[in-house]
Structures are given as C-alpha cells and as structure tokens.
Design a protein around this motif. Sequence first.
Motif, PDB file in Angstrom:
ATOM      1  N   ILE A  54     -26.069  44.427  40.444  1.00 27.75           N
ATOM      2  CA  ILE A  54     -25.282  43.353  41.058  1.00 27.75           C
ATOM      3  C   ILE A  54     -24.325  44.045  42.022  1.00 27.75           C
ATOM      4  N   SER A  55     -24.542  43.857  43.317  1.00 26.22           N
ATOM      5  CA  SER A  55     -23.802  44.646  44.300  1.00 26.22           C
ATOM      6  C   SER A  55     -23.231  43.775  45.412  1.00 26.22           C
ATOM      7  N   ASP A  56     -22.001  44.168  45.833  1.00 25.00           N
ATOM      8  CA  ASP A  56     -21.418  43.576  47.031  1.00 25.00           C
ATOM      9  C   ASP A  56     -22.178  44.102  48.252  1.00 25.00           C
ATOM     10  N   ILE A  57     -22.191  43.329  49.355  1.00 22.62           N
ATOM     11  CA  ILE A  57     -22.863  43.782  50.573  1.00 22.62           C
ATOM     12  C   ILE A  57     -21.937  44.669  51.399  1.00 22.62           C
ATOM     13  N   LYS A 101     -33.914  38.443  45.689  1.00 21.23           N
ATOM     14  CA  LYS A 101     -34.185  37.017  45.537  1.00 21.23           C
ATOM     15  C   LYS A 101     -32.927  36.200  45.248  1.00 21.23           C
ATOM     16  N   HIS A 102     -31.826  36.893  44.953  1.00 22.51           N
ATOM     17  CA  HIS A 102     -30.600  36.182  44.592  1.00 22.51           C
ATOM     18  C   HIS A 102     -29.455  36.699  45.467  1.00 22.51           C
ATOM     19  N   TYR A 103     -28.932  35.813  46.292  1.00 22.31           N
ATOM     20  CA  TYR A 103     -27.862  36.136  47.233  1.00 22.31           C
ATOM     21  C   TYR A 103     -26.724  35.149  46.960  1.00 22.31           C
ATOM     22  N   LEU A 104     -25.616  35.652  46.379  1.00 20.88           N
ATOM     23  CA  LEU A 104     -24.527  34.789  45.928  1.00 20.88           C
ATOM     24  C   LEU A 104     -23.295  34.975  46.814  1.00 20.88           C
ATOM     25  N   LEU A 105     -22.669  33.870  47.158  1.00 20.25           N
ATOM     26  CA  LEU A 105     -21.469  33.901  47.982  1.00 20.25           C
ATOM     27  C   LEU A 105     -20.221  33.990  47.113  1.00 20.25           C
ATOM     28  N   LYS A 106     -19.308  34.898  47.511  1.00 21.28           N
ATOM     29  CA  LYS A 106     -18.023  34.997  46.819  1.00 21.28           C
ATOM     30  C   LYS A 106     -17.136  33.810  47.238  1.00 21.28           C
ATOM     31  N   ASN A 109     -18.420  32.221  40.283  1.00 21.14           N
ATOM     32  CA  ASN A 109     -17.953  31.958  38.924  1.00 21.14           C
ATOM     33  C   ASN A 109     -18.999  32.432  37.915  1.00 21.14           C
ATOM     34  N   GLU A 110     -18.638  32.321  36.666  1.00 15.67           N
ATOM     35  CA  GLU A 110     -19.520  32.823  35.596  1.00 15.67           C
ATOM     36  C   GLU A 110     -20.870  32.119  35.615  1.00 15.67           C
ATOM     37  N   ASN A 111     -20.880  30.820  35.847  1.00 13.46           N
ATOM     38  CA  ASN A 111     -22.130  30.058  35.818  1.00 13.46           C
ATOM     39  C   ASN A 111     -23.094  30.496  36.922  1.00 13.46           C
ATOM     40  N   THR A 112     -22.540  30.743  38.119  1.00 15.57           N
ATOM     41  CA  THR A 112     -23.390  31.158  39.239  1.00 15.57           C
ATOM     42  C   THR A 112     -24.067  32.493  38.946  1.00 15.57           C
ATOM     43  N   ALA A 116     -28.214  33.422  38.013  1.00 16.92           N
ATOM     44  CA  ALA A 116     -28.977  34.497  38.659  1.00 16.92           C
ATOM     45  C   ALA A 116     -29.489  35.490  37.623  1.00 16.92           C
ATOM     46  N   LEU A 117     -28.629  35.840  36.646  1.00 16.55           N
ATOM     47  CA  LEU A 117     -29.049  36.787  35.596  1.00 16.55           C
ATOM     48  C   LEU A 117     -30.219  36.244  34.791  1.00 16.55           C
ATOM     49  N   VAL A 118     -30.130  34.960  34.397  1.00 16.92           N
ATOM     50  CA  VAL A 118     -31.207  34.347  33.612  1.00 16.92           C
ATOM     51  C   VAL A 118     -32.519  34.403  34.387  1.00 16.92           C
ATOM     52  N   SER A 119     -32.443  34.096  35.687  1.00 10.11           N
ATOM     53  CA  SER A 119     -33.655  34.119  36.508  1.00 10.11           C
ATOM     54  C   SER A 119     -34.239  35.522  36.606  1.00 10.11           C
TER      55      SER A 119
END
Length: 519
Positions: A54-57, A101-106, A109-112, A116-119
């Motif tokens: 899990i990494s910042d860009i 496959k998973h690109y999350l915007l800061k 939260n925990e759910n987001t 991604a982790l579950v997937s």
Amino acid sequence: MKYKVLLIDDERIILEGIASLMDWDKYGTQLAGTARNGLEALQFIESQPPDIIISDIRMPGMDGLSLVKQVKEKYPHIACIMLSGFGDFDYARQAMQHGVKHYLLKPCNENTIAEALVSVVEQLNEERHTDAFMQRMQEELKKVLPSAKEQFLKEYVTNKRYGRREWDEYGRLFGIQLENLQARLLLFQLEGPYEFDHLFAIKNIAEDILGKPIILLSTTIGSQLLILIRDQHAEAELLTILSEVRRTFFGYFRIDTTIAISDAGELADARKMYMDTLGCLNHRFYLGGGSLITVRDIQMQNEQEEQAFLFDDSQLCLAAKSGNWEETSRELDEAFRILAELRLDDLTAKSNVITLYVALFRQAEPRRMNEYLQLLAKFEGLSTLQALRAFVEEAAKRICQENYELQACRHSSIIHKMMNIVTEHLGNPALSLQWAASEILYMNADYLGKLFKKETGDKFSNYVMKTRMDKALELIEESNDVKVFELAEQLGFGDNPHYFSQVFKKYTGKSPSDFKKTS
C-alpha cells in the motif's frame, strides 16, 4: 496463512494512522513493516518480500509509480494498492499500466482501504489456489510421464496404425527434437531364468554406461527390454559399449544377455527397427545365447524373406514364466496358425517349432531344464505339424503349472518380507513402500505395491497405518500412563502427536485420551 503488507508513505501521521487504524487480522493480513519512500521500501522488499504493497504515489527520492514499476519487474506476484491526494486521471492510468487495480484518493477511511484489501486478498487466494493446482498437475505429470513414454514406444512398435504424425505429437510432449534425428533400437533378451527386476536392473546399467542423454525412450515388451537411442556412435564403438553393458550385468547377476541392434534410421521407422531386431533374436538359437547381433550379421534370404517365420515369442514366454496357461495357449494357437499358413517345408517348419519349444523351456525351473532339453530328441519322430503342436502344448502346460506354483511361493515370501520390514521399522518416520523397495529389498516400488495389494487385498500404506494403530492399542493396554507424544514417536509419527491423534481417532473412533479412560 496471513498475507504480509508493506505500508509506504512519506507523511508520518498518515503512515502511523493507517498502521494503527486497520484491523489487519480481520482481513487475513498482517503488517510486515513500513517505509517512508520508495528507496527504503525497495530495501525492505529485497530482504523480506511482502504479498501486498500500500503505497503513496507522491514521495521524495523514488515515487510510488517508479517503485511499482520496479516491483512488478522483479516481484510480479506482489499486489499493489496506490494512494494519492490527487484525482488526476493520468496517475491512475499509469498505475493501471503497471497492473495496479486499486487506486485510492486521500484522505482514505478504514472502509475504503478495507474494501481494497478484501479484493486483493480474494485475488491472491485465487492465484494461490490456481498455482497450487498447477503445481499438483505438474507433479502428477512428472509421475506419469515415464510410464507414458514407455507405453508410447510399446504401442508404436507394435501398432501399424502409428506413424510419423504420432511421433510429431508425442515428440513435442516428451521434449524430443525430431528434425534430422537418427536413432537405433536396442532389443535386450535375458538368457536363462530371471525375474522382472532383472530387466529393470539391466535398463539402469545401460543408462549408466550409455549415458542418459543418448537414450530417447525405453520400455519392456514381455520378456524383452527395448531402448531407443540417438545414433551418436559408430557401430563398432556402440558394440564395444554394449559389450560392457553385458559384462557389467553378468558380473552382478550371473545372467547372460543377447542384444539385437537395428540399423540407424528416422524415429518414424522405429517399428521396422523393432521387427528387424526381432529377426535378429530369432537367430540366437543358432548363434548361442549371450550375443551382440546386428541386422547385417543375418544372412538375408532374398527370395525367401517373405516366408520367414517372424513370430514374436515374448508374450508366449512371459505368459509361461508367470504360469498363465490361458494366455500361453492363445499365443501357441497364433504361432501354429502362422506356421500353417506359411506352408514351409518340413525341415524349416520343424526348425521353427524347435526354436519355439526352446524359448518355452527356458522359462522352466533350472532343475527341470535338462529334462526338457533331453526331450528335444523326440522331435525327430514327429512328422506332422499337428504332432509337433501336441508335443509343444503338453510341455508348455507342465511349465505353466510348475511356474504358477513357484510364483505363488515366491510372492508369499516377498509379502512376508514386506510385513517383517513393517514390524521391524514401525517407529521409522521414513517407512513407506518407496523406502522399503529402495533401501531394503532393492526392488521396483510399483511392482511391490501391486504385488502386495494383489496378495493381501490392501495397500501397503494402509497396512503400515493399521499395524501402527494396532501397536498403539497394545501399548495403551500395557501401560495406561503412556503419553500421546511417546506413542507418536515410537510409532513413526515423529514429533507430530496431533497427526497421530487424528489417525488414532479415525481408526478407533476415539481419541487416545478417551480410549485410555475406557481401557
């Protein structure tokens, strides 16, 4: 097994926040470590590769996209989740090009992050299942490939329907490069009494002396061993090598061998090579046992060649050796049918029947061979093919009956030895069919396993387990204080008392502790 996660972000607050916020165990993961930039993350990955990143860009030194690119080149199995404070599509597009496959915007939260982790975990579970399945399939293929090679060669040389197309197909499967490949067929015939394991032994000796790279395929047909080799030696050199094979085998087992050698030819001509070598073996009666015979050693009988009696006596001999009268009778029917159709002159027909008879009585017990040899004198007074047939059938029937009784006795002796091995080595964790075959009996494990199952009605591994459980019951009854770990160690389960308890419960319906209470 939990998947290891490496968390990477140059902002300490975000790094520590995500690390403490997530219930990693809940999602089948564990936090393996953290890093403040791409360079620090690469050092961590090289020393202890994680399963998920899990990494910042945007990071100093080496950004997340550069990190992902290098990780995917060196560690393609690592899954990546990217975080960014920018909603720029170009970042997402570049990340997806590297398999993200998973690109999350800061801010996330925990759910987001959890979604991604579950997937990712589901994806990794599926890949692991697929990898395990493929590995099992490859292991199974490795197990059956030697048998498949043997069966193919056997089918090819005995089945006229097989041709070049089959060689092209199976050659690719077996990894044999066919183009410009010249080969020879070697046919081994053991002379005198022998066991099936002797064929296995001479095959191993031939592989050692010839060198495995030169051997393309090998198989047994009845009492004969076939080895298909690359034509890499001049004929004189090959004969010298094969003489060494004969001498080495004779030195170990005091059994002589006749080896027929085909001319060189294409692999697609393997059937013709086989028929040529069978023709060579038909001359061993006249040349004497224990010879090297090439096709050119045989005087070709131009006009009479089509009238040659080329009956393969290997199945006949195998059936007689094993005491199978029904199969022996069928093979004799076929042999005399061919002779009747050929309409050979009396002397030639009688000569062929004598060869058949000699092949048969070589399958008899050594102490009886001289008796059958003396009966050869009776051939002089037999003037019809029917009389010859009746004489040979009578001898064959006696040989089959004697061998049947002998084989039954030998089989019982081998089974008794196997059972003694189980008793003597009950506490050895390595005790198995393969171990007993290679370390004590020096026999073929597959042959022993089938023989044990045929004679006892049970697999060797089942017998070992039952014997261990019966011994466990006996030890518990003798001493109610005996510990489960002591039983496991004494009965070949090593330091795995839990597995011992599972097997014990399956066998008795009770755990060792419950059984001790009721005993």
